[in-house]
Scaffold this active site. Structure first.
Site, PDB file in Angstrom:
ATOM      1  N   HIS A 149      -5.367   2.708   5.309  1.00 11.56           N
ATOM      2  CA  HIS A 149      -4.866   2.024   3.793  1.00 11.56           C
ATOM      3  C   HIS A 149      -5.438   0.866   3.417  1.00 11.56           C
ATOM      4  O   HIS A 149      -6.910   0.482   4.499  1.00 11.56           O
ATOM      5  CB  HIS A 149      -3.567   1.000   4.440  1.00 11.56           C
ATOM      6  CG  HIS A 149      -2.185   1.303   4.201  1.00 11.56           C
ATOM      7  ND1 HIS A 149      -0.644   0.419   4.555  1.00 11.56           N
ATOM      8  CD2 HIS A 149      -2.254   2.821   5.059  1.00 11.56           C
ATOM      9  CE1 HIS A 149      -0.146   1.602   4.734  1.00 11.56           C
ATOM     10  NE2 HIS A 149      -0.453   3.132   4.844  1.00 11.56           N
ATOM     11  N   GLU A 187      -5.511  -2.299   3.210  1.00  9.44           N
ATOM     12  CA  GLU A 187      -6.005  -3.371   3.551  1.00  9.44           C
ATOM     13  C   GLU A 187      -6.768  -3.898   4.800  1.00  9.44           C
ATOM     14  O   GLU A 187      -7.772  -4.603   5.168  1.00  9.44           O
ATOM     15  CB  GLU A 187      -5.293  -4.049   3.634  1.00  9.44           C
ATOM     16  CG  GLU A 187      -4.388  -4.148   2.056  1.00  9.44           C
ATOM     17  CD  GLU A 187      -3.188  -3.268   1.678  1.00  9.44           C
ATOM     18  OE1 GLU A 187      -1.985  -3.985   1.257  1.00  9.44           O
ATOM     19  OE2 GLU A 187      -3.521  -2.146   2.696  1.00  9.44           O
ATOM     20  N   CYS A 195       1.558  -4.004   4.209  1.00  8.94           N
ATOM     21  CA  CYS A 195       3.302  -2.820   4.811  1.00  8.94           C
ATOM     22  C   CYS A 195       3.554  -4.112   5.881  1.00  8.94           C
ATOM     23  O   CYS A 195       1.995  -4.984   6.406  1.00  8.94           O
ATOM     24  CB  CYS A 195       2.884  -1.886   5.428  1.00  8.94           C
ATOM     25  SG  CYS A 195       1.056  -1.382   6.173  1.00  8.94           S
ATOM     26  N   CYS A 197      -0.223  -3.309   8.317  1.00  4.91           N
ATOM     27  CA  CYS A 197      -1.965  -4.484   7.492  1.00  4.91           C
ATOM     28  C   CYS A 197      -1.026  -6.002   7.141  1.00  4.91           C
ATOM     29  O   CYS A 197      -2.091  -6.774   7.871  1.00  4.91           O
ATOM     30  CB  CYS A 197      -2.378  -4.462   5.870  1.00  4.91           C
ATOM     31  SG  CYS A 197      -1.572  -2.216   5.593  1.00  4.91           S
TER      32      CYS A 197
END
Length: 155
Positions: A54, A56, A84, A87
């Site tokens: 992801h 992040e 999420c 993250c």
């Protein structure tokens, strides 16, 4: 939202657009230290065939490498989508000071939408977070992306 916050969120949106063009779910992230961007990233889940890539997480990895420490305690993370659980965990463990997010994620969001992971005070670190003024722009980019994906799947 300050003028600086606006500049940094626009940089995160630019990263999301880069991801969009590469066929990734358009989420972008930048990490700022002392008023300067030290890392930026967009999702690379499809490219790397790895659900952990992801924006992040990639951005946190880059920032840690840049400053030579996993502790990003004076950093602010700007992301175009509410983080999420994965993250949010990475943000907590890397000691990020503040999260500024654009759109809420009603499927996986871990700050305010589905989960509220920072609701209970953590004994070691407690990042603050706030929603930015760029929710519509981020939501539009995501909606456009998934509309194209659905159309491709119908063919």
């Amino acid at each position: 939202m300050s003028e600086d916050d606006s500049v940094f969120m626009l940089a995160a949106l630019k990263e999301a657009q880069r991801g969009f063009k590469q066929g990734e779910v358009p989420v972008g992230c930048v990490i700022v230290l002392k008023g300067k961007i030290i890392a930026k990233a967009h999702n690379k889940v499809e490219k790397l065939k790895n659900a952990c890539k992801h924006a992040e997480v990639i951005c946190i990895e880059k920032a840690a490498k840049k400053i030579g420490d996993f502790r990003l305690k004076d950093c602010i993370l700007y992301t175009t989508l509410e983080p999420c659980l994965m993250c949010a965990g990475a943000i907590l463990l890397s000691r990020i000071k503040k999260i500024i997010y654009a759109a809420e994620d009603f499927r996986h969001g871990a700050l305010v939408s589905v989960y509220k992971v920072f609701e209970k005070k953590h004994p070691i670190h407690q990042p603050s977070f706030e929603k930015s003024a760029y929710s519509e722009e981020s939501s539009r980019l995501l909606k456009d992306f998934f509309k194209i994906r659905r159309e491709e799947n119908e063919r």
